[in-house]
Design a protein around this motif. Structure first.
Motif, PDB file in Angstrom:
ATOM      1  N   GLU A  77       0.834  -1.206   0.000  1.00 53.41           N
ATOM      2  CA  GLU A  77       0.000   0.000   0.000  1.00 53.41           C
ATOM      3  C   GLU A  77       0.866   1.253   0.000  1.00 53.41           C
ATOM      4  OE1 GLU A  77      -2.510  -0.161   3.407  1.00 53.41           O
ATOM      5  OE2 GLU A  77      -3.876  -1.654   2.545  1.00 53.41           O
ATOM      6  N   SER A  78       0.229   2.375  -0.378  1.00 51.62           N
ATOM      7  CA  SER A  78       0.867   3.699  -0.322  1.00 51.62           C
ATOM      8  C   SER A  78       2.244   3.682  -0.969  1.00 51.62           C
ATOM      9  CB  SER A  78       0.983   4.173   1.141  1.00 51.62           C
ATOM     10  OG  SER A  78      -0.270   4.141   1.776  1.00 51.62           O
ATOM     11  N   TRP A  79       2.321   3.033  -2.123  1.00 46.95           N
ATOM     12  CA  TRP A  79       3.632   2.814  -2.727  1.00 46.95           C
ATOM     13  C   TRP A  79       3.927   3.840  -3.820  1.00 46.95           C
ATOM     14  CZ3 TRP A  79       4.267   1.700  -7.934  1.00 46.95           C
ATOM     15  CH2 TRP A  79       3.091   1.413  -8.643  1.00 46.95           C
ATOM     16  N   GLN A  80       5.197   4.014  -4.084  1.00 47.58           N
ATOM     17  CA  GLN A  80       5.646   4.829  -5.198  1.00 47.58           C
ATOM     18  C   GLN A  80       7.042   4.347  -5.593  1.00 47.58           C
ATOM     19  OE1 GLN A  80       8.236   7.385  -5.139  1.00 47.58           O
ATOM     20  NE2 GLN A  80       8.879   6.758  -3.093  1.00 47.58           N
ATOM     21  N   SER A  82      14.472   4.225  -6.924  1.00 51.53           N
ATOM     22  CA  SER A  82      14.201   4.109  -5.496  1.00 51.53           C
ATOM     23  C   SER A  82      12.694   4.155  -5.296  1.00 51.53           C
ATOM     24  CB  SER A  82      14.883   5.228  -4.705  1.00 51.53           C
ATOM     25  OG  SER A  82      14.380   6.492  -5.107  1.00 51.53           O
ATOM     26  N   GLY A  83      12.257   3.721  -4.131  1.00 52.47           N
ATOM     27  CA  GLY A  83      10.827   3.724  -3.881  1.00 52.47           C
ATOM     28  C   GLY A  83      10.509   3.458  -2.428  1.00 52.47           C
ATOM     29  N   SER A  84       9.227   3.410  -2.139  1.00 55.98           N
ATOM     30  CA  SER A  84       8.772   3.156  -0.776  1.00 55.98           C
ATOM     31  C   SER A  84       7.359   2.589  -0.831  1.00 55.98           C
ATOM     32  CB  SER A  84       8.807   4.437   0.056  1.00 55.98           C
ATOM     33  OG  SER A  84       7.918   5.407  -0.480  1.00 55.98           O
ATOM     34  N   GLY A  85       6.920   2.054   0.285  1.00 59.81           N
ATOM     35  CA  GLY A  85       5.578   1.511   0.393  1.00 59.81           C
ATOM     36  C   GLY A  85       5.415   0.803   1.718  1.00 59.81           C
ATOM     37  N   MET A  97      13.894  -6.280  -9.142  1.00 57.50           N
ATOM     38  CA  MET A  97      14.314  -6.614  -7.781  1.00 57.50           C
ATOM     39  C   MET A  97      14.978  -5.397  -7.154  1.00 57.50           C
ATOM     40  SD  MET A  97      14.195  -9.276  -5.725  1.00 57.50           S
ATOM     41  CE  MET A  97      14.264 -10.764  -6.729  1.00 57.50           C
ATOM     42  N   PHE A  98      14.681  -5.165  -5.868  1.00 58.23           N
ATOM     43  CA  PHE A  98      15.180  -3.993  -5.168  1.00 58.23           C
ATOM     44  C   PHE A  98      15.743  -4.389  -3.806  1.00 58.23           C
ATOM     45  CE2 PHE A  98      11.998  -2.641  -8.147  1.00 58.23           C
ATOM     46  CZ  PHE A  98      12.461  -1.436  -8.655  1.00 58.23           C
ATOM     47  N   ASP A 133      15.987   0.514  -2.939  1.00 59.43           N
ATOM     48  CA  ASP A 133      16.777   1.023  -4.061  1.00 59.43           C
ATOM     49  C   ASP A 133      16.999  -0.081  -5.079  1.00 59.43           C
ATOM     50  OD1 ASP A 133      17.119   3.595  -3.078  1.00 59.43           O
ATOM     51  OD2 ASP A 133      19.020   3.140  -2.086  1.00 59.43           O
ATOM     52  N   SER A 134      17.222   0.320  -6.328  1.00 60.78           N
ATOM     53  CA  SER A 134      17.568  -0.664  -7.357  1.00 60.78           C
ATOM     54  C   SER A 134      18.975  -1.204  -7.110  1.00 60.78           C
ATOM     55  CB  SER A 134      17.445  -0.043  -8.753  1.00 60.78           C
ATOM     56  OG  SER A 134      18.159   1.180  -8.841  1.00 60.78           O
ATOM     57  N   LEU A 135      19.345  -2.262  -7.823  1.00 61.90           N
ATOM     58  CA  LEU A 135      20.521  -3.047  -7.458  1.00 61.90           C
ATOM     59  C   LEU A 135      21.851  -2.391  -7.786  1.00 61.90           C
ATOM     60  CD1 LEU A 135      19.335  -6.688  -8.259  1.00 61.90           C
ATOM     61  CD2 LEU A 135      19.140  -5.356  -6.143  1.00 61.90           C
ATOM     62  N   GLU A 136      21.859  -1.208  -8.427  1.00 62.45           N
ATOM     63  CA  GLU A 136      23.112  -0.460  -8.501  1.00 62.45           C
ATOM     64  C   GLU A 136      23.641  -0.167  -7.095  1.00 62.45           C
ATOM     65  OE1 GLU A 136      20.557   0.746 -12.016  1.00 62.45           O
ATOM     66  OE2 GLU A 136      20.278   0.828  -9.849  1.00 62.45           O
ATOM     67  N   ALA A 137      22.720  -0.123  -6.112  1.00 62.70           N
ATOM     68  CA  ALA A 137      23.115   0.161  -4.730  1.00 62.70           C
ATOM     69  C   ALA A 137      24.066  -0.897  -4.189  1.00 62.70           C
ATOM     70  CB  ALA A 137      21.873   0.263  -3.836  1.00 62.70           C
TER      71      ALA A 137
END
Length: 370
Positions: A38-41, A53-56, A103-104, A135-139
């Motif tokens: 929920e509440s994702w971006q 990057s993202g959250s949820g 994948m993150f 974060d994406s896997l470049e991290a």
């Protein structure tokens, strides 16, 4: 583009419903599947070191009354071990198909809580809500440093070196090139990712990890569109086609290099004919270029001519677009826009997704100058 069926492309041209869930991994093991999110971006930007990057918030009602709230390094969702795979499911009538957004790496848990209830005289967890940032896997490569300055392998190509530096799959989306000389990668914060990004530039583009978990080079050369975005009745386009900016239109490139013995040499490329000629009304606009991967006069001449060709071949400008959600497209994809007052084709530089029916993208469009 993300993996999909031909039927899904047809469905996305009409009306459809969508739902986002996540799969949770610890290492190679999938610990949770199809969990409500929920509440994702999610925001992707081709100009960033770590592209996406993202959250949820994960919301889960456990059948056994156990909590999903992580404690330190423990728990499926602990940022010390968790990877998440957001999955968007598209439904229309009897049709249903799921698309992995990639994948993150989970980087933090900003909040977490359990809802409890008394069952047969004891308190049990009836629902967990855990906020995640990812974060994406470049991290992974950004965090993984060199222990000491490291030299490229003798005779390696650029893609070989990306494979060696990352230990990850690589999809060769552009022609490979040999490294013209041994290169020493510096042991510093983020040095390994710096090396991969530099190799991407050597290959003529930007190095990113795609939704399949593989390194790919997004070419600076814009090819044919692979998808069409729908503007829709509520869509918007901030088009700056009438804006002209000459600051980055260079008609002279001067390259400064060193050969393998450390002796300097120079290469120059200039526009000598047409409206952008250096002795014409536009005048000279000079760009300086250097690369320690260029060690011969021939390589230098080729490099500065390539930079010049890219500058005078087109002027690029960014168009801000709000359009219907299309989970198939990723940053770097070349797309066409349907429903605008004029044909618009360009490369996606930014993509912002959320739970809404529309997404925001930045499309880089070229205006031909010669």
């Amino acid at each position: 583009m993300r993996q999909h069926s031909e039927a899904l492309e047809d469905v996305l041209t009409g009306s459809f419903e969508r739902e986002l869930t996540v799969n949770v991994f610890n290492g190679p093991d999938r610990m949770l599947e199809g969990i409500r999110f929920e509440s994702w971006q999610s925001d992707s930007d081709l100009g960033r070191r770590v592209c996406s990057s993202g959250s949820g918030a994960v919301v889960h009602a456990p059948v056994d009354g156990s909590s999903l709230v992580p404690v330190g390094t423990e728990g499926f969702l602990s940022p010390f071990r968790a990877r998440v795979e957001p999955v968007m499911t598209i439904r229309a009538g009897g049709f249903s198909e799921s698309v992995s957004l990639g994948m993150f790496r989970v980087t933090s848990v900003p909040y977490a809580s359990d809802s409890v209830a008394a069952v047969q005289g004891r308190e049990v967890v009836v629902a967990s809500r855990v906020g995640l940032k990812f974060d994406s896997l470049e991290a992974d490569i950004d965090r993984w440093g060199f222990q000491f300055p490291e030299q490229s392998a003798a005779g390696a190509s650029a893609f070989d070196e990306i494979r060696r530096l990352t230990g990850m799959p690589v999809e060769q989306s552009v022609a490979d090139v040999p490294l013209p000389s041994l290169k020493v990668w510096e042991a510093k914060q983020g040095g390994r990712l710096d090396a991969v990004l530099e190799l991407g530039r050597v290959l003529g583009g930007s190095a990113v990890v795609n939704s399949r978990g593989a390194w790919v080079i997004i070419s600076d050369v814009v090819g044919e569109p692979v998808a069409t975005l729908r503007l829709g009745t509520s869509g918007t386009v901030l088009d700056v086609a009438d804006e002209i900016d000459t600051d980055t239109v260079y008609n002279e490139v001067v390259g400064s290099f060193e050969d393998e013995a450390g002796q300097p040499f120079y290469s120059v490329a200039r526009v000598t004919t047409g409206p952008l000629r250096v002795d014409g009304p536009y005048g000279a606009n000079t760009r300086y270029y250097s690369s320690d991967l260029v060690t011969t006069q021939g390589q230098g001449d080729t490099a500065v001519q390539s930079v010049l060709d890219q500058s005078i071949g087109s002027q690029q400008y960014d168009v801000q677009i709000q359009c219907h959600v299309n989970p198939l497209v990723e940053v770097g994809d070349v797309v066409a826009l349907d429903g605008w007052k004029r044909p618009l084709v360009g490369q996606l530089r930014k993509v912002a997704l959320s739970g809404g029916a529309y997404m925001n993208v930045t499309m880089r469009v070229s205006r031909e100058l010669s």
